[in-house]
Design an enzyme around this catalytic site. Structure first.
Site, PDB file in Angstrom:
ATOM      1  N   ASP A 179      38.461  45.216  28.758  1.00  0.00           N
ATOM      2  CA  ASP A 179      37.207  45.365  29.479  1.00  0.00           C
ATOM      3  C   ASP A 179      36.701  46.654  28.676  1.00  0.00           C
ATOM      4  OD1 ASP A 179      35.163  46.618  30.998  1.00  0.00           O
ATOM      5  OD2 ASP A 179      35.783  45.479  32.646  1.00  0.00           O
ATOM      6  N   HIS A 180      35.710  46.224  27.675  1.00  0.00           N
ATOM      7  CA  HIS A 180      35.665  47.324  26.518  1.00  0.00           C
ATOM      8  C   HIS A 180      34.881  48.608  27.354  1.00  0.00           C
ATOM      9  CE1 HIS A 180      31.692  45.205  26.154  1.00  0.00           C
ATOM     10  NE2 HIS A 180      31.181  46.308  25.804  1.00  0.00           N
ATOM     11  N   HIS A 241      32.461  45.062  34.296  1.00  0.00           N
ATOM     12  CA  HIS A 241      32.234  46.186  33.354  1.00  0.00           C
ATOM     13  C   HIS A 241      31.674  47.261  34.910  1.00  0.00           C
ATOM     14  CE1 HIS A 241      32.715  44.270  29.804  1.00  0.00           C
ATOM     15  NE2 HIS A 241      31.445  43.813  29.923  1.00  0.00           N
TER      16      HIS A 241
HETATM   17  P1  NAD Z   1      32.710  32.973  18.093  1.00  0.00           P
HETATM   18  O1  NAD Z   1      32.462  31.617  18.526  1.00  0.00           O
HETATM   19  O2  NAD Z   1      31.957  33.734  17.278  1.00  0.00           O
HETATM   20  O3  NAD Z   1      34.329  32.827  17.519  1.00  0.00           O
HETATM   21  C1  NAD Z   1      35.167  31.852  18.056  1.00  0.00           C
HETATM   22  C2  NAD Z   1      36.359  31.934  17.210  1.00  0.00           C
HETATM   23  O4  NAD Z   1      37.283  30.620  17.833  1.00  0.00           O
HETATM   24  C3  NAD Z   1      36.080  31.349  15.872  1.00  0.00           C
HETATM   25  O5  NAD Z   1      36.978  31.943  14.815  1.00  0.00           O
HETATM   26  C4  NAD Z   1      36.442  29.794  15.888  1.00  0.00           C
HETATM   27  O6  NAD Z   1      36.795  29.389  14.595  1.00  0.00           O
HETATM   28  C5  NAD Z   1      37.567  29.626  16.980  1.00  0.00           C
HETATM   29  N1  NAD Z   1      37.764  28.579  17.528  1.00  0.00           N
HETATM   30  C6  NAD Z   1      36.921  27.740  18.400  1.00  0.00           C
HETATM   31  N2  NAD Z   1      37.353  26.425  18.656  1.00  0.00           N
HETATM   32  C7  NAD Z   1      38.747  26.659  18.227  1.00  0.00           C
HETATM   33  C8  NAD Z   1      39.697  25.529  18.172  1.00  0.00           C
HETATM   34  N3  NAD Z   1      39.669  24.484  18.777  1.00  0.00           N
HETATM   35  N4  NAD Z   1      41.040  26.048  17.510  1.00  0.00           N
HETATM   36  C9  NAD Z   1      41.034  27.211  16.723  1.00  0.00           C
HETATM   37  N5  NAD Z   1      40.109  28.297  16.681  1.00  0.00           N
HETATM   38  C10 NAD Z   1      38.925  27.856  17.540  1.00  0.00           C
HETATM   39  O7  NAD Z   1      33.040  33.770  19.355  1.00  0.00           O
HETATM   40  P2  NAD Z   1      33.119  35.515  19.501  1.00  0.00           P
HETATM   41  O8  NAD Z   1      31.833  35.922  19.828  1.00  0.00           O
HETATM   42  O9  NAD Z   1      33.967  36.022  18.509  1.00  0.00           O
HETATM   43  O10 NAD Z   1      34.062  35.774  20.989  1.00  0.00           O
HETATM   44  C11 NAD Z   1      35.196  35.583  21.156  1.00  0.00           C
HETATM   45  C12 NAD Z   1      35.778  36.021  22.360  1.00  0.00           C
HETATM   46  O11 NAD Z   1      35.368  37.216  22.606  1.00  0.00           O
HETATM   47  C13 NAD Z   1      34.982  35.079  23.679  1.00  0.00           C
HETATM   48  O12 NAD Z   1      35.962  35.002  24.630  1.00  0.00           O
HETATM   49  C14 NAD Z   1      33.963  36.042  24.084  1.00  0.00           C
HETATM   50  O13 NAD Z   1      33.469  36.084  25.243  1.00  0.00           O
HETATM   51  C15 NAD Z   1      34.456  37.461  23.966  1.00  0.00           C
HETATM   52  N6  NAD Z   1      33.817  38.658  23.502  1.00  0.00           N
HETATM   53  C16 NAD Z   1      32.791  38.488  22.475  1.00  0.00           C
HETATM   54  C17 NAD Z   1      31.937  39.653  22.198  1.00  0.00           C
HETATM   55  C18 NAD Z   1      31.222  39.750  20.864  1.00  0.00           C
HETATM   56  O14 NAD Z   1      30.710  40.942  20.666  1.00  0.00           O
HETATM   57  N7  NAD Z   1      31.111  38.794  20.156  1.00  0.00           N
HETATM   58  C19 NAD Z   1      32.046  40.758  22.997  1.00  0.00           C
HETATM   59  C20 NAD Z   1      32.740  40.855  24.295  1.00  0.00           C
HETATM   60  C21 NAD Z   1      33.712  39.496  24.502  1.00  0.00           C
END
Ligand code: NAD
Length: 497
Positions: A179-180, A241
């Site tokens: 939980d950042h 959060h």
């Molecule tokens: P994103 O969609 O940009 O990236 C998702 C990644 O998963 C990609 O690398 C994609 O290639 C991979 N992926 C998707 N389907 C796949 C499969 N079948 N097999 C293998 N790889 C697969 O998402 P994100 O923004 O990087 O978020 C990732 C996680 O972090 C999520 O759970 C999101 O809720 C959480 N999160 C993201 C942020 C943010 O700032 N982006 C912040 C807090 C939490």
């Protein structure tokens, strides 16, 4: 620090680029990574190791907080990076991955200590954990750890189901739930800061009248429609959060820093919250959704006109809540929480109001973002802020010197095996338990959805929630221009002893 292999699922994703690689680079520069460190990035696309490394370098150039210019340092850092194709659903990909991981461990002559970081959508957590277990990737002589990002479940039942599945592959001591907010230095130190600003005795004798926690965003739903329209403010912010902020603020004693001490204190607080019944939710919760309005950038559309959002969506983009604790220290002090999108001001702030006779109030203000600081403001008139005094910021000393980014702090802790600032399952479950009647009330339409104009401070009903008890949200500078308001830290705080 023990040597480790960092297995990164979702290595081509947004979070990896914006947060994980820059944090790892900073740790590397600060010599806070293990001397033998290897990262294996996983994604569905075919990429050569070189292309992957150059993509990582690009993300450092775009997002690193320290300058990325020493070619030799970057080269040394990137040498640890390898890429492997993996589709989370394909079992044979995990067998191939195991071979790659073992080869790297042999090459570096290191004990298998493996950190599996799931930077992918939550719908994949269960599948990946199961496959790690079944493929043998999780059978190690050293340690294994699973790092996941919220959301942890969609409601109480799904969270329990997910946890049960994760526990078949990893036990609780091996699961690091990010939980950042818990990675922010100010949040980690809130207990200590509160007690250094005001001694325990002073805190008790001053007697708190109310606590307000606000996390206001100016942004709208942006590109996250698919996720957000099923989550809303309650799942995206409040259940995790906001309740974590409440727990971190109200854990009673200073100088608590180990997981053994912090964990039970947090659980005690969340357990002490008076439960809501779904039929009574409307008296304690205000649900809102932004309509069209004006923010700093100009006119913006309402939520239901955003791309990817259904025109009849009832999703909440704002929630305000009144909570009450039965804990002997906090009982009788109303705890107000609100969070929302497309509000006038971007700020995460806690205000503790003290009881004083008459219209003058003492306030303790903890700013968590975009700026960090703790301020004591004496005898503030309820009606207006006095003019002409310069804000005085107390110096914030950081627990971990030089670490200011939440991801740096949390990744470092995970590599060290320190779970103090990660969400424990009990906290997650207790938070869902408290939130569940609200989800049911939303589902059954037992409370209205108030539309508020973008660029406001949310629905007026959120003001009424406090007015009923004789309070108001502090520092809602309704007359400020949008430019002033969105800069954060708008109010003038006085440090007046
Ligand atoms: P994103 O969609 O940009 O990236 C998702 C990644 O998963 C990609 O690398 C994609 O290639 C991979 N992926 C998707 N389907 C796949 C499969 N079948 N097999 C293998 N790889 C697969 O998402 P994100 O923004 O990087 O978020 C990732 C996680 O972090 C999520 O759970 C999101 O809720 C959480 N999160 C993201 C942020 C943010 O700032 N982006 C912040 C807090 C939490």
């Amino acid at each position: 620090m023990k040597p480790a292999t960092f297995v990164l699922f979702g290595a081509t994703g947004d979070l990896a680029k914006r947060k994980i690689y820059p944090a790892l680079y900073q740790l590397f520069v600060d010599q806070k990574l293990p001397s033998s460190f290897s990262l294996i990035g996983l994604g569905r696309r075919e990429l050569s190791h070189e292309t992957f490394q150059s993509n990582v370098e690009q993300s450092l150039l775009n997002f690193s907080r320290s300058e990325v210019k020493d070619a030799a340092v970057i080269k040394k850092f990137l040498r640890a990076f390898r890429y492997q194709v993996l589709d989370v659903e394909r079992k044979e990909d995990y067998t191939k991955l195991l071979r790659v991981v073992e080869e790297r461990e042999e090459e570096l002559n290191i004990t298998p200590n493996r950190m599996f970081y799931l930077s992918v959508g939550p719908e994949f957590f269960e599948t990946i954990a199961t496959n790690i277990h079944e493929s043998g990737l999780g059978s190690v002589d050293g340690w294994k750890r699973l790092v996941i990002e919220k959301p942890f479940g969609h409601d109480l039942e799904s969270a329990r189901h997910l946890n049960q599945k994760l526990n078949q592959a990893f036990d609780e001591t091996e699961i690091y739930r990010i939980d950042h907010y818990l990675g922010k230095p100010m949040v980690q130190q809130m207990g200590q800061l509160l007690h250094s600003a005001l001694s325990e005795q002073e805190l008790r004798s001053r007697s708190m009248a109310s606590i307000q926690i606000s996390a206001n965003e100016t942004l709208g739903v942006e590109e996250r429609a698919g996720y957000y329209d099923h989550a809303g403010a309650i799942r995206d912010m409040f259940q995790n959060h906001m309740l974590q902020l409440l727990m971190m603020l109200t854990i009673e004693l200073p100088n608590r820093s180990s997981v053994e001490e912090v964990g039970p204190l947090k659980r005690k607080i969340i357990k002490s919250l008076q439960p809501l019944h779904k039929m009574d939710v409307k008296h304690h919760i205000v649900r809102g959704q932004y309509g069209a309005g004006e923010i700093k950038e100009g006119q913006v559309v309402g939520y239901t006109n955003e791309p990817g959002i259904a025109s009849d969506s009832q999703n909440d983009t704002f929630i305000a809540a009144r909570l009450q604790s039965n804990d002997p220290f906090w009982k009788d002090i109303p705890l107000y929480i609100r969070t929302g999108k497309r509000l006038k001001e971007k700020v995460t702030r806690i205000v503790i109001e003290f009881k004083l006779e008459g219209p003058l109030k003492d306030l303790l203000i903890i700013e968590i973002g975009p700026n960090e600081g703790i301020f004591f403001q004496k005898s503030q008139s309820v009606q207006e802020h006095s003019e002409g005094e310069l804000p005085i910021r107390n110096q914030v000393s950081f627990l971990k010197e030089g670490v200011t980014d939440a991801y740096e702090s949390l990744i470092y802790d995970a590599l060290m095996g320190d779970k103090t600032y990660f969400a424990h399952w009990d906290e997650v479950e207790l938070s869902w338990e408290w939130v569940q009647p609200i989800l049911e009330a939303y589902q059954e339409n037992l409370l209205p959805l108030h539309i508020y104009p973008a660029g406001s401070f949310g629905p007026l009903e959120a003001d009424e929630l406090l007015a009923r008890d004789g309070f108001h949200w502090w520092f809602d500078n309704k007359n400020a221009s949008n430019d002033e308001a969105t800069q954060g830290n708008v109010p003038t705080y006085h440090y007046n002893t």
